[in-house]
Scaffold this motif. Structure first.
Motif, PDB file in Angstrom:
ATOM      1  N   TYR A   1      23.883  24.229   4.944  1.00 19.25           N
ATOM      2  CA  TYR A   1      23.946  24.466   6.103  1.00 19.25           C
ATOM      3  C   TYR A   1      25.170  25.068   7.038  1.00 19.25           C
ATOM      4  CZ  TYR A   1      19.053  23.991   5.878  1.00 19.25           C
ATOM      5  OH  TYR A   1      17.925  23.734   5.476  1.00 19.25           O
TER       6      TYR A   1
ATOM      7  N   GLN B   1      14.449  18.095   9.862  1.00 19.04           N
ATOM      8  CA  GLN B   1      14.792  19.097  10.091  1.00 19.04           C
ATOM      9  C   GLN B   1      14.924  18.891  11.869  1.00 19.04           C
ATOM     10  OE1 GLN B   1      10.619  20.771   9.549  1.00 19.04           O
ATOM     11  NE2 GLN B   1      10.955  21.472   7.438  1.00 19.04           N
TER      12      GLN B   1
ATOM     13  N   ARG C   1      21.005  21.079   0.012  1.00 19.07           N
ATOM     14  CA  ARG C   1      20.779  22.677   1.202  1.00 19.07           C
ATOM     15  C   ARG C   1      21.969  22.553   1.383  1.00 19.07           C
ATOM     16  NH1 ARG C   1      14.743  22.789   2.739  1.00 19.07           N
ATOM     17  NH2 ARG C   1      13.915  23.351   0.553  1.00 19.07           N
TER      18      ARG C   1
ATOM     19  N   SER D   1      17.204  29.241   8.158  1.00 19.52           N
ATOM     20  CA  SER D   1      17.336  29.058   7.219  1.00 19.52           C
ATOM     21  C   SER D   1      19.122  28.860   5.835  1.00 19.52           C
ATOM     22  CB  SER D   1      16.990  30.731   6.805  1.00 19.52           C
ATOM     23  OG  SER D   1      16.233  30.406   7.018  1.00 19.52           O
TER      24      SER D   1
ATOM     25  N   LYS E   1      21.027  27.377  -1.111  1.00 20.62           N
ATOM     26  CA  LYS E   1      19.850  26.627  -1.785  1.00 20.62           C
ATOM     27  C   LYS E   1      20.241  25.936  -3.584  1.00 20.62           C
ATOM     28  CE  LYS E   1      16.097  26.924   1.135  1.00 20.62           C
ATOM     29  NZ  LYS E   1      14.873  27.473   1.896  1.00 20.62           N
TER      30      LYS E   1
END
Length: 285
Positions: A24, A45, A22, A5, A9
């Motif tokens: 990470y 992804q 986004r 996840s 965001k």
């Protein structure tokens, strides 16, 4: 493998655009992924799954991609506007200079334009499926696509898959079909306008001073790519001072979306220190 996840965001308002992004989070080197035309963050992804443990990854959508949109004016952004969007995303996400840009197709053009204007802004460019001009196959595909009724979204998706996405897994083909079925009329029109703009560009050097791209650059081409000619990629490599070309067998234009083995190549390239990548042209067996 489970997709991690995003830690952050958010939506960036810059100029006349609203850009979703986004992050990470990770203490490792920074990695920004740039989408191709009408692609979205979803295409990365697999990268997030495999590299988020070792890299701080930033994804975002350009206008006309996903929920990226204009607040005023046309949907399509100019190349200068896309370069500025990239700059603003880097500022908003506090990217350091130890950052690699990993791109697909048109995203590589944006990365080259950025690197020519900001020679010390990034450490490395890994540019997938990029050339200096569209080949005849791409021109014919774009021209055919622009004659299709914008309401017939499924036919546009089928054209893309049939023209240069035959090697994609069935699951990815299904996602492309679903993406186009839900795409707005405005984004479809922008997609066609962008395609026509691409085929009108005869010389990339008229828009980007490639000699000013001093950062280490790797051009990555699938051996079976039908819309980016090998000779053209080799020419592009010769125009960039510090570059090499990696040719990957058994894949086409979509590279890592077609085969997970491509991730091994990216991991090797990302882990190499600058100026140790090797020969100017290499072929993956």
């Amino acid at each position: 493998m489970k997709i991690p996840s995003a830690t952050i965001k958010a939506v960036l308002r810059t100029g006349r655009f609203e850009i979703p992004y986004r992050v990470y989070e990770n203490d490792g080197p920074h990695l920004i992924c740039l989408n191709g035309i009408q692609q979205s963050m979803a295409m990365w992804q697999g990268f997030v799954t495999r590299f988020s443990r070792d890299y701080r990854i930033i994804l975002f959508n350009f206008p006309g991609q996903g929920k990226g949109r204009p607040l005023s004016g046309p949907v399509r952004a100019s190349l200068d506007e896309e370069v500025d969007i990239l700059s603003q995303v880097m500022k908003a996400t506090h990217v350091n200079h130890d950052v690699s840009l990993c791109t697909a197709s048109w995203g590589g053009i944006v990365a080259l334009a950025y690197a020519s204007k900001h020679p010390y802004g990034v450490k490395r460019l890994l540019l997938g499926s990029i050339g200096t001009r569209p080949n005849q196959k791409m021109i014919e595909t774009i021209q055919r696509g622009c004659t299709i009724d914008v309401q017939d979204r499924a036919q546009i998706a089928d054209l893309i898959i049939d023209s240069f996405g035959e090697k994609l897994p069935a699951s990815v083909k299904k996602k492309i079909g679903a993406q186009f079925r839900t795409m707005s009329k405005e984004n479809i029109q922008s997609f066609c306008e962008h395609g026509l703009k691409v085929i009108s560009v005869q010389k990339l050097s008229d828009h980007i001073n490639l000699k000013k791209v001093s950062v280490e650059t790797v051009l990555i081409r699938g051996e079976e790519d039908t819309i980016v000619d090998l000779e053209d990629v080799m020419f592009l490599s010769s125009q960039i001072p510090d570059s090499q070309l990696r040719i990957i067998k058994n894949v086409g234009h979509f590279l890592h979306l077609e085969s997970e083995q491509v991730f091994d190549v990216y991991r090797e390239l990302l882990s190499n220190t600058p100026n140790t990548i090797g020969d100017r042209v290499a072929c993956e067996c």
